[in-house]
Design an enzyme around this catalytic site. Structure first.
Site, PDB file in Angstrom:
ATOM      1  N   LYS A  36       0.810  -1.228   0.000  1.00 46.31           N
ATOM      2  CA  LYS A  36       0.000   0.000   0.000  1.00 46.31           C
ATOM      3  C   LYS A  36       0.839   1.273   0.000  1.00 46.31           C
ATOM      4  O   LYS A  36       0.390   2.294  -0.508  1.00 46.31           O
ATOM      5  CB  LYS A  36      -0.986  -0.006   1.163  1.00 46.31           C
ATOM      6  CG  LYS A  36      -0.324   0.172   2.507  1.00 46.31           C
ATOM      7  CD  LYS A  36      -1.351   0.164   3.633  1.00 46.31           C
ATOM      8  CE  LYS A  36      -0.652   0.396   4.948  1.00 46.31           C
ATOM      9  NZ  LYS A  36      -1.156  -0.429   6.038  1.00 46.31           N
ATOM     10  N   ARG A 131      -6.878   0.848  17.545  1.00 49.00           N
ATOM     11  CA  ARG A 131      -7.322   1.088  16.192  1.00 49.00           C
ATOM     12  C   ARG A 131      -8.364   0.006  15.918  1.00 49.00           C
ATOM     13  O   ARG A 131      -9.256  -0.155  16.722  1.00 49.00           O
ATOM     14  CB  ARG A 131      -6.142   1.089  15.197  1.00 49.00           C
ATOM     15  CG  ARG A 131      -6.468   1.824  13.902  1.00 49.00           C
ATOM     16  CD  ARG A 131      -5.292   1.875  12.936  1.00 49.00           C
ATOM     17  NE  ARG A 131      -4.985   0.561  12.370  1.00 49.00           N
ATOM     18  CZ  ARG A 131      -4.075   0.361  11.422  1.00 49.00           C
ATOM     19  NH1 ARG A 131      -3.395   1.372  10.926  1.00 49.00           N
ATOM     20  NH2 ARG A 131      -3.831  -0.854  10.951  1.00 49.00           N
TER      21      ARG A 131
HETATM   22  C1  LIG Z   1      -0.166  -1.271   6.556  1.00 44.60           C
HETATM   23  C2  LIG Z   1      -0.465  -2.453   7.350  1.00 44.60           C
HETATM   24  C3  LIG Z   1       0.547  -3.366   7.667  1.00 44.60           C
HETATM   25  C4  LIG Z   1       1.997  -3.165   7.252  1.00 44.60           C
HETATM   26  O1  LIG Z   1       2.640  -2.281   8.127  1.00 44.60           O
HETATM   27  P1  LIG Z   1       4.213  -1.956   7.989  1.00 44.60           P
HETATM   28  O2  LIG Z   1       4.521  -1.145   9.182  1.00 44.60           O
HETATM   29  O3  LIG Z   1       4.388  -1.205   6.709  1.00 44.60           O
HETATM   30  O4  LIG Z   1       4.931  -3.249   7.965  1.00 44.60           O
HETATM   31  C5  LIG Z   1       0.206  -4.479   8.398  1.00 44.60           C
HETATM   32  N1  LIG Z   1      -1.060  -4.695   8.816  1.00 44.60           N
HETATM   33  C6  LIG Z   1      -2.068  -3.835   8.533  1.00 44.60           C
HETATM   34  C7  LIG Z   1      -3.430  -4.126   9.022  1.00 44.60           C
HETATM   35  C8  LIG Z   1      -1.804  -2.693   7.793  1.00 44.60           C
HETATM   36  O5  LIG Z   1      -2.792  -1.840   7.511  1.00 44.60           O
END
Ligand SMILES: *Cc1c(COP(=O)(O)O)cnc(C)c1O
Length: 364
Positions: A36, A131
């Site tokens: 993302k 969250r």
């Molecule tokens: C964006 C996201 C991740 C990845 O997080 P990083 O810190 O980039 O490794 C993992 N789990 C969820 C639910 C996310 O939204």
């Protein structure tokens, strides 16, 4: 170069993925590579897959559709919790989604049934980061209802830490997640395939051998993209931090004072910037600004360049120490942190270009 440019070194991303996947595999943990931060860039996803990630994680359906159109047919996990108005598209687009709201799970069930499909779900548990996630005491009731819904299959429990409140993954909260999973398994006589323990913030716990054995899945974005764990943002051993570089063009380069002249009020962003008097300096104006990037997250590759400020369309840099090396029309390169990467990859004013850099034998 008409626009600022982000170069994406696919070899470095593949290498970073291989490093992280190898580490996790040696602890019995599968990795979903999260794209993302690049708006679901298909070449980035392919590089992660070459590096060994088991599946791709994304938070937006637009990005997922970009991946599918590019022919990526591996399992994709929807990371943003499913939303009520999107259940039809979600069932059509992904194999597995993260969820917390019972009403959304019911709607997903109907959408899946209407399509004659089975949609896999992971139920998120809130371990204190506040969250997404079901509050632990409500978990048995949510699981009971989920198990009774046709068309959806509960494949695991998951948790998100660090992202919102900055709660650090620990042996304690990870064990808590495992205990919830075991309790659910006992109470309902099921086996949960996945216990999904988190993100790049979990890397230290994993390396230290303190991640509970039962945690068998993580979702890693920044660790692969930028080669950093996310508790202290330390470079991760054996990874590159510069797979992404931002190039911006010098539009104006003039020797001017370092202190503004005249009475001052707030700037375009409601701030009153402070400037240090360094006498006359060489000031470069670059063709990128706050509309495209988080300027605070840019680090000049040339250590003789210092960013002194920005507006929506410009970054201003002090280039005095480059001693006349620079010309109008030249490009300056910048490393990016996650916020800056996210913004630059999202900006339509920034070009993206993949390169195959060829990974140097020794990693910094
Ligand atoms: C964006 C996201 C991740 C990845 O997080 P990083 O810190 O980039 O490794 C993992 N789990 C969820 C639910 C996310 O939204």
């Amino acid at each position: 170069m008409a626009k600022p440019l982000v170069t994406i070194d696919l070899d470095k991303i593949e290498h970073n993925a291989r490093t992280i996947v190898g580490l996790c595999r040696s602890h019995g943990i599968a990795v979903t590579g999260v794209t993302k931060g690049t708006c679901g860039h298909p070449e980035v996803a392919k590089a992660m897959l070459r590096g060994g990630v088991a599946s791709i994680g994304e938070s937006r359906l637009e990005n997922i559709s970009r991946l599918r159109v590019a022919g990526i047919d591996v399992p994709i996990m929807l990371l943003r919790i499913s939303w009520l108005s999107g259940v039809d598209d979600i069932v059509d687009s992904v194999d597995l989604s993260l969820n917390s709201e019972p009403s959304v799970l019911r709607a997903l069930s109907q959408a899946a049934q209407a399509r004659g499909r089975v949609h896999d779900v992971i139920v998120m548990v809130d371990l204190g980061d506040l969250r997404e996630g079901v509050w632990p005491e409500d978990l048995p009731a949510v699981v009971r209802e989920t198990l009774a819904l046709p068309g959806i299959r509960l494949v695991g429990l998951g948790a998100s830490l660090s992202c919102f409140s900055g709660v650090v993954p620990s042996e304690e909260n990870m064990n808590q997640l495992v205990r919830y999973a075991r309790r659910i398994e006992r109470e309902f006589g099921i086996r949960l395939e996945w216990i999904s323990g988190g993100s790049s913030s979990a890397l230290e716990l994993i390396t230290a051998g303190r991640m509970p054995k039962a945690i068998n899945h993580v979702r890693i974005g920044e660790g692969i993209l930028l080669g950093r764990e996310t508790i202290r943002r330390r470079p991760w051993p054996g990874t590159f931090q510069d797979a992404f570089l931002l190039q911006a063009e010098v539009l104006e380069l003039m020797r001017k004072p370092s202190l503004p002249i005249g009475e001052r009020s707030e700037d375009a962003f409601g701030e009153l910037p402070e400037f240090v008097d360094r006498g006359e300096i060489d000031r470069a104006i670059l063709n990128i600004g706050r509309q495209d990037v988080s300027v605070e997250g840019m680090t000049p590759v040339d250590q003789d360049v210092t960013i002194i400020g920005a507006s929506s369309g410009y970054v201003i840099a002090d280039v005095t120490r480059t001693k006349g090396r620079l010309r109008v029309g030249d490009e300056l390169a910048f490393g990016l942190n996650y916020a800056a990467l996210l913004a630059a990859m999202t900006s339509p004013y920034v070009e993206k270009e993949t390169i195959e850099g060829g990974v140097r034998p020794s990693v910094p």
